[in-house]
Every structure is written in structure tokens, then in C-alpha cells.
Design a protein around this motif. Structure first.
Motif, PDB file in Angstrom:
ATOM      1  N   LEU A 151      51.692  50.560  36.157  1.00 28.01           N
ATOM      2  CA  LEU A 151      50.669  51.319  36.868  1.00 28.01           C
ATOM      3  C   LEU A 151      49.303  50.645  36.766  1.00 28.01           C
ATOM      4  N   LEU A 152      48.984  50.143  35.589  1.00 29.00           N
ATOM      5  CA  LEU A 152      47.698  49.454  35.412  1.00 29.00           C
ATOM      6  C   LEU A 152      47.637  48.189  36.259  1.00 29.00           C
ATOM      7  N   LEU A 153      48.717  47.413  36.244  1.00 26.76           N
ATOM      8  CA  LEU A 153      48.752  46.179  37.027  1.00 26.76           C
ATOM      9  C   LEU A 153      48.588  46.483  38.514  1.00 26.76           C
ATOM     10  N   ALA A 154      49.276  47.529  38.981  1.00 25.96           N
ATOM     11  CA  ALA A 154      49.161  47.907  40.396  1.00 25.96           C
ATOM     12  C   ALA A 154      47.741  48.336  40.731  1.00 25.96           C
ATOM     13  N   ARG A 155      47.138  49.127  39.868  1.00 24.83           N
ATOM     14  CA  ARG A 155      45.789  49.624  40.143  1.00 24.83           C
ATOM     15  C   ARG A 155      44.773  48.486  40.127  1.00 24.83           C
ATOM     16  N   TRP A 156      44.875  47.589  39.158  1.00 22.46           N
ATOM     17  CA  TRP A 156      43.945  46.460  39.094  1.00 22.46           C
ATOM     18  C   TRP A 156      44.103  45.552  40.303  1.00 22.46           C
ATOM     19  N   THR A 157      45.356  45.330  40.733  1.00 20.88           N
ATOM     20  CA  THR A 157      45.596  44.447  41.870  1.00 20.88           C
ATOM     21  C   THR A 157      45.059  45.050  43.153  1.00 20.88           C
ATOM     22  N   ALA A 158      45.311  46.337  43.372  1.00 24.77           N
ATOM     23  CA  ALA A 158      44.830  46.994  44.588  1.00 24.77           C
ATOM     24  C   ALA A 158      43.310  47.007  44.658  1.00 24.77           C
ATOM     25  N   ALA A 159      42.667  47.151  43.498  1.00 23.96           N
ATOM     26  CA  ALA A 159      41.203  47.214  43.459  1.00 23.96           C
ATOM     27  C   ALA A 159      40.558  45.840  43.310  1.00 23.96           C
ATOM     28  N   GLY A 160      41.354  44.801  43.088  1.00 29.46           N
ATOM     29  CA  GLY A 160      40.791  43.475  42.853  1.00 29.46           C
ATOM     30  C   GLY A 160      40.025  43.393  41.556  1.00 29.46           C
ATOM     31  N   ALA A 161      40.446  44.153  40.550  1.00 30.43           N
ATOM     32  CA  ALA A 161      39.736  44.215  39.274  1.00 30.43           C
ATOM     33  C   ALA A 161      40.544  43.531  38.179  1.00 30.43           C
ATOM     34  N   ARG A 162      39.877  43.292  37.049  1.00 30.44           N
ATOM     35  CA  ARG A 162      40.521  42.734  35.852  1.00 30.44           C
ATOM     36  C   ARG A 162      41.335  41.474  36.188  1.00 30.44           C
ATOM     37  N   LEU A 163      40.669  40.497  36.775  1.00 30.50           N
ATOM     38  CA  LEU A 163      41.358  39.299  37.251  1.00 30.50           C
ATOM     39  C   LEU A 163      42.117  38.597  36.138  1.00 30.50           C
ATOM     40  N   ARG A 164      41.470  38.403  34.987  1.00 25.93           N
ATOM     41  CA  ARG A 164      42.141  37.691  33.900  1.00 25.93           C
ATOM     42  C   ARG A 164      43.368  38.439  33.421  1.00 25.93           C
ATOM     43  N   ALA A 165      43.254  39.774  33.324  1.00 23.00           N
ATOM     44  CA  ALA A 165      44.368  40.574  32.832  1.00 23.00           C
ATOM     45  C   ALA A 165      45.554  40.494  33.787  1.00 23.00           C
ATOM     46  N   ARG A 166      45.305  40.654  35.077  1.00 19.74           N
ATOM     47  CA  ARG A 166      46.433  40.648  36.000  1.00 19.74           C
ATOM     48  C   ARG A 166      47.004  39.241  36.191  1.00 19.74           C
ATOM     49  N   ALA A 167      46.164  38.207  36.083  1.00 21.48           N
ATOM     50  CA  ALA A 167      46.693  36.844  36.133  1.00 21.48           C
ATOM     51  C   ALA A 167      47.572  36.572  34.915  1.00 21.48           C
ATOM     52  N   SER A 168      47.152  37.051  33.742  1.00 21.34           N
ATOM     53  CA  SER A 168      47.966  36.879  32.535  1.00 21.34           C
ATOM     54  C   SER A 168      49.286  37.622  32.659  1.00 21.34           C
ATOM     55  N   MET A 169      49.251  38.817  33.237  1.00 23.62           N
ATOM     56  CA  MET A 169      50.487  39.570  33.410  1.00 23.62           C
ATOM     57  C   MET A 169      51.415  38.887  34.412  1.00 23.62           C
ATOM     58  N   GLN A 170      50.856  38.211  35.400  1.00 25.73           N
ATOM     59  CA  GLN A 170      51.690  37.453  36.332  1.00 25.73           C
ATOM     60  C   GLN A 170      52.361  36.263  35.632  1.00 25.73           C
ATOM     61  N   VAL A 171      51.656  35.670  34.682  1.00 31.12           N
ATOM     62  CA  VAL A 171      52.274  34.586  33.897  1.00 31.12           C
ATOM     63  C   VAL A 171      53.453  35.133  33.102  1.00 31.12           C
ATOM     64  N   VAL A 172      53.267  36.304  32.482  1.00 29.61           N
ATOM     65  CA  VAL A 172      54.359  36.935  31.736  1.00 29.61           C
ATOM     66  C   VAL A 172      55.526  37.233  32.660  1.00 29.61           C
ATOM     67  N   LEU A 173      55.232  37.741  33.849  1.00 35.46           N
ATOM     68  CA  LEU A 173      56.289  38.044  34.820  1.00 35.46           C
ATOM     69  C   LEU A 173      57.062  36.786  35.215  1.00 35.46           C
ATOM     70  N   ALA A 174      56.328  35.733  35.550  1.00 34.37           N
ATOM     71  CA  ALA A 174      56.981  34.493  35.971  1.00 34.37           C
ATOM     72  C   ALA A 174      57.845  33.926  34.856  1.00 34.37           C
ATOM     73  N   ALA A 175      57.322  33.948  33.632  1.00 37.42           N
ATOM     74  CA  ALA A 175      58.089  33.429  32.500  1.00 37.42           C
ATOM     75  C   ALA A 175      59.318  34.303  32.214  1.00 37.42           C
ATOM     76  N   GLY A 176      59.137  35.618  32.302  1.00 39.20           N
ATOM     77  CA  GLY A 176      60.240  36.517  32.005  1.00 39.20           C
ATOM     78  C   GLY A 176      61.337  36.481  33.035  1.00 39.20           C
ATOM     79  N   LEU A 177      60.958  36.625  34.325  1.00 33.18           N
ATOM     80  CA  LEU A 177      61.954  36.659  35.388  1.00 33.18           C
ATOM     81  C   LEU A 177      62.487  35.276  35.738  1.00 33.18           C
ATOM     82  N   GLY A 178      61.627  34.258  35.624  1.00 32.12           N
ATOM     83  CA  GLY A 178      62.053  32.923  36.034  1.00 32.12           C
ATOM     84  C   GLY A 178      62.638  32.074  34.938  1.00 32.12           C
ATOM     85  N   LEU A 179      62.402  32.431  33.665  1.00 31.89           N
ATOM     86  CA  LEU A 179      62.878  31.586  32.570  1.00 31.89           C
ATOM     87  C   LEU A 179      63.641  32.376  31.506  1.00 31.89           C
TER      88      LEU A 179
END
Length: 494
Positions: A151-179
Motif C-alpha cells: 500500500l505504501l509503495l502504491a501510494r508513493w508511486t501514484a503521488a510521485g513521492a519518496r523517490l529513494r524509498a520506492r526505487a529501493s523497493m523496486q530493486v528488492v522486487l527485481a532481485a526477489g522476482l528475477g533472481l
């Protein structure tokens, strides 16, 4: 039997578990007409919950929170339809249902409704889901690991907020799902310890490239790798000065490293390359041409899409600068070491000419600065690919702070230059007595000899051999560097 005392049809349970969330997604998308950021929010929240809920459900089987009794469409004991439905219910449904609302729905209220739906469905899902005595503990873990962060990731992404946090979470996603998930499902982790150690070291190289690319996307471009949440500026620095598609190169190379241990990763590498070189290149190329025009075309001409350059390319325009003390023995040696390696698009300047500088300081063309170990790490990226990997490793979260702590402990802490030192540095610059300083470095930044020119391979060389004296007519606080105090920020490309 379920809570009512009647055994539900397993096919009905599984059908409702996947079709109800899909229908909710379709209705929400139709009613809300989501914008690109809302679509990005829905995708990321669903992906986050898919990854988190996969781990929670595997843990549930080991702890006895619950177990699944299902046949068909089952992977490692997990019904794929139930897992996807759960991820959509907690991810895409709330992201789309709350899209384009005048006032955001309070996050606790959204979470409470979704938890209530889940608590109601779980007992009704028998006999597909057999609950254990501590199943509420597992539910709490799922909420903490999947629902709330999603929910936090969705809210930050929709609002364009917390860039570092959501970019870090995307790294976690890519590593988790892709590796992590593919390695766990294929059993690569069952290799001998020596093989796993070697594998981790080799994998670190392409993974480092990918992480550095995401960081550059966020820091210099103001966006993330997701196409619906792109950078605001064309990214041409960092890893993108070496290769146009560092994230896709990172993924493809990572799968090739894993291929000797599990042949399916060879097919994964082929798919990743085909997608990146085909559909993604065509689609993103059109978008970038439309958004950045000639700037994108110039960048594409200089940097290859898949084969990294040995040295970074340099786009026309103002470059970066690193400020190193000219009168401190240790510091001047560092500056001389950088200078001898002819960094591309980087000037080595005397720190005494920059007001308030107490450590080695790196200043990008767009005004971003870094000090100490971080400044040195950024400077290394301008030398060649080998040193760039070292620089990107030093810039990893936590590594920079630890390395700086060690450097300070060994005497590389901040130093305040006194008036005498500043005067001495200024006199040395005027007299040409700085180590290796020649006429070209004493010219203002706009002088012909300091304007980079491209060689046959497109690499820009500064031609500088020593410390440069800044233009005394330039603004304060930047060391007088006109090249780093004006002009548009360097733009980025994935």
C-alpha cells in the motif's frame, strides 16, 4: 469443511479466489480511468505482494499456520490461482480503486477493509486451505510483509513521492522476482559451498551494474526503471555512460552466469535479450526520441546498447568536477592519482578555491555534490569500467558510511584550510607551481583548451594535466566553476 460446517467445492473456491479480484481490477480501472502513475502503482503493489505472499505461504507450510490441499496449477505446494488472486486483492485492487480521488483514502482504513475480507475468506476456503491453530499469526506476518509495504509503495508511486524509498523497493522486487525466487525454485542453491561462493562473487559484477543504474535513475533522472514511472531527464551518466541498457545487460548477464548450474537460465537469458533488443528497444526508442529529440539521438550515437565501453562516453555540455586540496600532502596525492588516469568529463580542481570545502568534494554538472569516500567513488566512475565497478560498490547503502568511518579513523577526516593555505594555493595556481599544472588548467573553464573534444571512439578527453584554477568571475559557493553552476541537468536513459 469450512466455518459453516459444509465442504465447499474446491473448484469453486479456486475460481472465486482468482476471478473476484480480476473482476474488481477491471471494474476499478473502468470507473477510475487510471493515469500512468496509477497503473505503475497497481503493477508494483501487486508484484510486491506476489513476492511477499510467496514467502509467507512457503513459511506457513513449514510452521503449520496453514497448508494447501490442491491439485493442478500448483508450484511447490502453492496454488498459483490463489496466490495471484491474493496479490491482486492486496495490490492492484486498492491502488486502482483509490486512483484519481480528490482526497486519498486513509491508509489504515484501506488496510482494515482488506484484512477484514481476508479474515472472512480464509475460513471459507476449506478444503483448499486447511488452517492451523496459529493461522492468525501467519495472517499478521502477511499483513506486515505484503499488504502494508504494498500500500505504501502504491501510494508513493501514484503521488510521485519518496523517490529513494520506492526505487529501493523496486530493486528488492527485481532481485526477489528475477533472481532469488528462480534460484530457490530451480534448486541452484543446493550446489556445494565452494561453488555457491564463486557464483556469488561472479554474480556481483552484473548485479552491481544493475543496482548502480537504478541509483542513477533516481539520483540524476528523478524516476524509476518502471516505464510508467520514468525519469524526468535523460540519464547519460554513471552506468549509462558505459552502456545504454545497463539493467537489461545486468539481468541477461546474471542469467548467463547461472546457466551452467541450471540450463533453464540460458532460456531466461535469451528471453531477456530478445525482449530488450526487440520490443523494449523499439518502444522506448520511440518514447525517448519524442521526449528528448536530438539529445537522445546524440547519446545513442555515442553509447552502445549492449556491449559496455571500456571508458565512459561524454555528452556535450558542462562536465563534473572533483575538488581536492592542493596543499595537503595526502589529498594532493589523491588528486594527482585521479589526474594521471585522464578521467573523462571530470576536472580536478583545488579544494582551496571552493568556499567551505573540508573534504574531497565531487560536483556533478547538475549541481549534485558528494563528499569524502562518496566523492572519490563518483570520481572513479569517470576513469574506466574497472574502477567504475569499485566506485559503484563504494556507493552501495551502508558501504559508503562504513568506508568513510574507516577512512576517518586512519586520518582522512575533514580538514579546514586556513587563510595561509588558501593564499598559498592561490599563489601556486597563479604561478603554475601546482603538480603537473599547465597553461590549459590555469585557463577559465570556457577556454578552448578545456573544452572537451571527441576522439574516434566518441570518448571526450579533458586534456587537463593538473589542478585547474576556477573562473574568478563565476558565482560563489561553487568554487567559481561556471561549468558546474549552470546549464540543464544531465538527462537519463534506461
Amino acid at each position: 469443511m469450512n466455518a459453516t460446517g459444509y465442504a465447499a467445492d474446491p473448484a469453486l473456491v479456486r475460481g472465486v479466489a482468482i476471478m473476484a479480484p480480476l473482476l474488481a481490477v477491471a471494474v476499478a480501472a473502468r470507473l477510475r480511468g487510471p493515469a500512468e502513475r496509477d497503473i505503475a502503482a497497481a503493477i508494483l503493489a501487486t508484484a510486491w505482494n506476489l513476492l511477499a505472499l510467496t514467502g509467507v505461504n512457503l513459511l506457513a507450510g513449514a510452521t503449520g499456520w496453514w497448508r494447501f490441499a490442491a491439485e493442478g496449477a500448483v508450484v511447490h505446494g502453492l496454488p498459483v490461482d490463489l496466490l495471484l488472486g491474493w496479490a491482486l486483492l492486496w495490490g492492484a485492487v486498492p491502488a486502482l480503486a483509490t486512483a484519481r480521488t480528490a482526497r486519498p483514502v486513509p491508509l489504515p482504513a484501506t488496510a482494515a477493509v482488506l484484512v477484514w475480507l481476508d479474515l472472512a475468506f480464509m475460513p471459507l476456503a476449506a478444503p483448499v486451505v486447511a488452517l492451523g491453530g496459529d493461522w492468525l499469526t501467519g495472517e499478521a506476518v502477511a499483513v506486515a510483509a505484503g499488504l502494508v509495504p504494498g500500500l505504501l509503495l502504491a501510494r508513493w508511486t501514484a503521488a510521485g513521492a519518496r523517490l529513494r524509498a520506492r526505487a529501493s523497493m523496486q530493486v528488492v522486487l527485481a532481485a526477489g522476482l528475477g533472481l532469488v525466487l528462480p534460484v530457490a525454485l530451480t534448486g541452484v542453491w543446493r550446489q556445494p559451498e565452494w561453488a555457491l561462493g564463486l557464483l556469488a562473487q561472479v554474480l556481483a559484477v552484473p548485479l552491481l551494474l544493475g543496482v548502480a543504474a537504478v541509483r542513477e535513475f533516481a539520483a540524476a533522472g528523478g524516476g524509476t526503471p518502471l516505464p510508467y514511472d520514468p525519469p524526468e531527464r535523460l540519464v547519460t551518466g554513471g552506468p549509462y555512460a558505459y552502456v545504454r541498457n545497463p539493467m537489461q545487460v545486468s539481468m541477461t548477464a546474471g542469467y548467463l552466469v547461472l546457466a551452467p548450474f541450471e540450463p533453464v537460465f540460458l532460456a531466461a537469458a535469451a528471453v531477456a535479450f530478445t525482449y530488450g533488443a526487440g520490443l523494449a528497444a523499439w518502444h522506448e526508442g520511440e518514447q525517448l526520441t519524442g521526449r528528448f529529440g536530438a539529445e537522445w539521438e546524440e547519446y545513442r550515437r555515442r553509447v552502445r546498447p549492449w556491449l559496455p565501453r571500456p571508458r565512459p562516453a561524454r555528452m556535450p555540455g558542462p562536465g563534473a568536477a572533483v575538488y581536492v586540496s592542493a596543499v595537503c600532502g595526502q589529498c594532493s596525492q589523491v588528486g594527482a592519482w585521479i589526474r594521471r588516469r585522464s578521467p573523462a568529463g571530470l576536472r580536478v580542481l583545488a579544494a582551496e578555491t571552493r568556499s567551505g570545502t573540508r573534504r574531497i568534494t565531487y560536483e556533478a554538472a547538475d549541481g549534485r555534490t558528494a563528499e569524502g569516500v562518496a566523492a572519490l567513488a563518483h570520481a572513479l566512475v569517470h576513469i574506466h569500467l574497472g574502477w567504475a565497478l569499485v566506485g559503484w560498490a563504494l556507493l552501495l547503502p551502508g558501504v559508503t558510511r562504513f568506508a568513510q568511518l574507516c577512512a576517518d579513523a586512519f586520518g582522512a577526516g575533514p580538514r579546514a584550510a586556513g587563510a595561509g593555505e588558501a593564499l598559498k594555493a592561490g599563489e601556486a595556481l597563479k604561478a603554475g607551481e601546482m603538480p603537473g599544472a599547465g597553461r590549459a588548467q590555469r585557463e577559465p573553464h570556457g577556454a578552448p583548451e578545456t573544452v572537451p573534444e571527441a576522439g574516434p571512439d566518441g570518448v571526450f578527453q579533458t586534456g587537463a594535466r593538473g589542478y585547474a584554477a576556477p573562473d574568478v568571475q563565476a558565482g560563489p559557493g561553487r568554487g567559481g566553476s561556471t561549468a558546474t553552476s549552470g546549464g540543464p541537468a544531465p538527462h537519463i536513459r534506461r
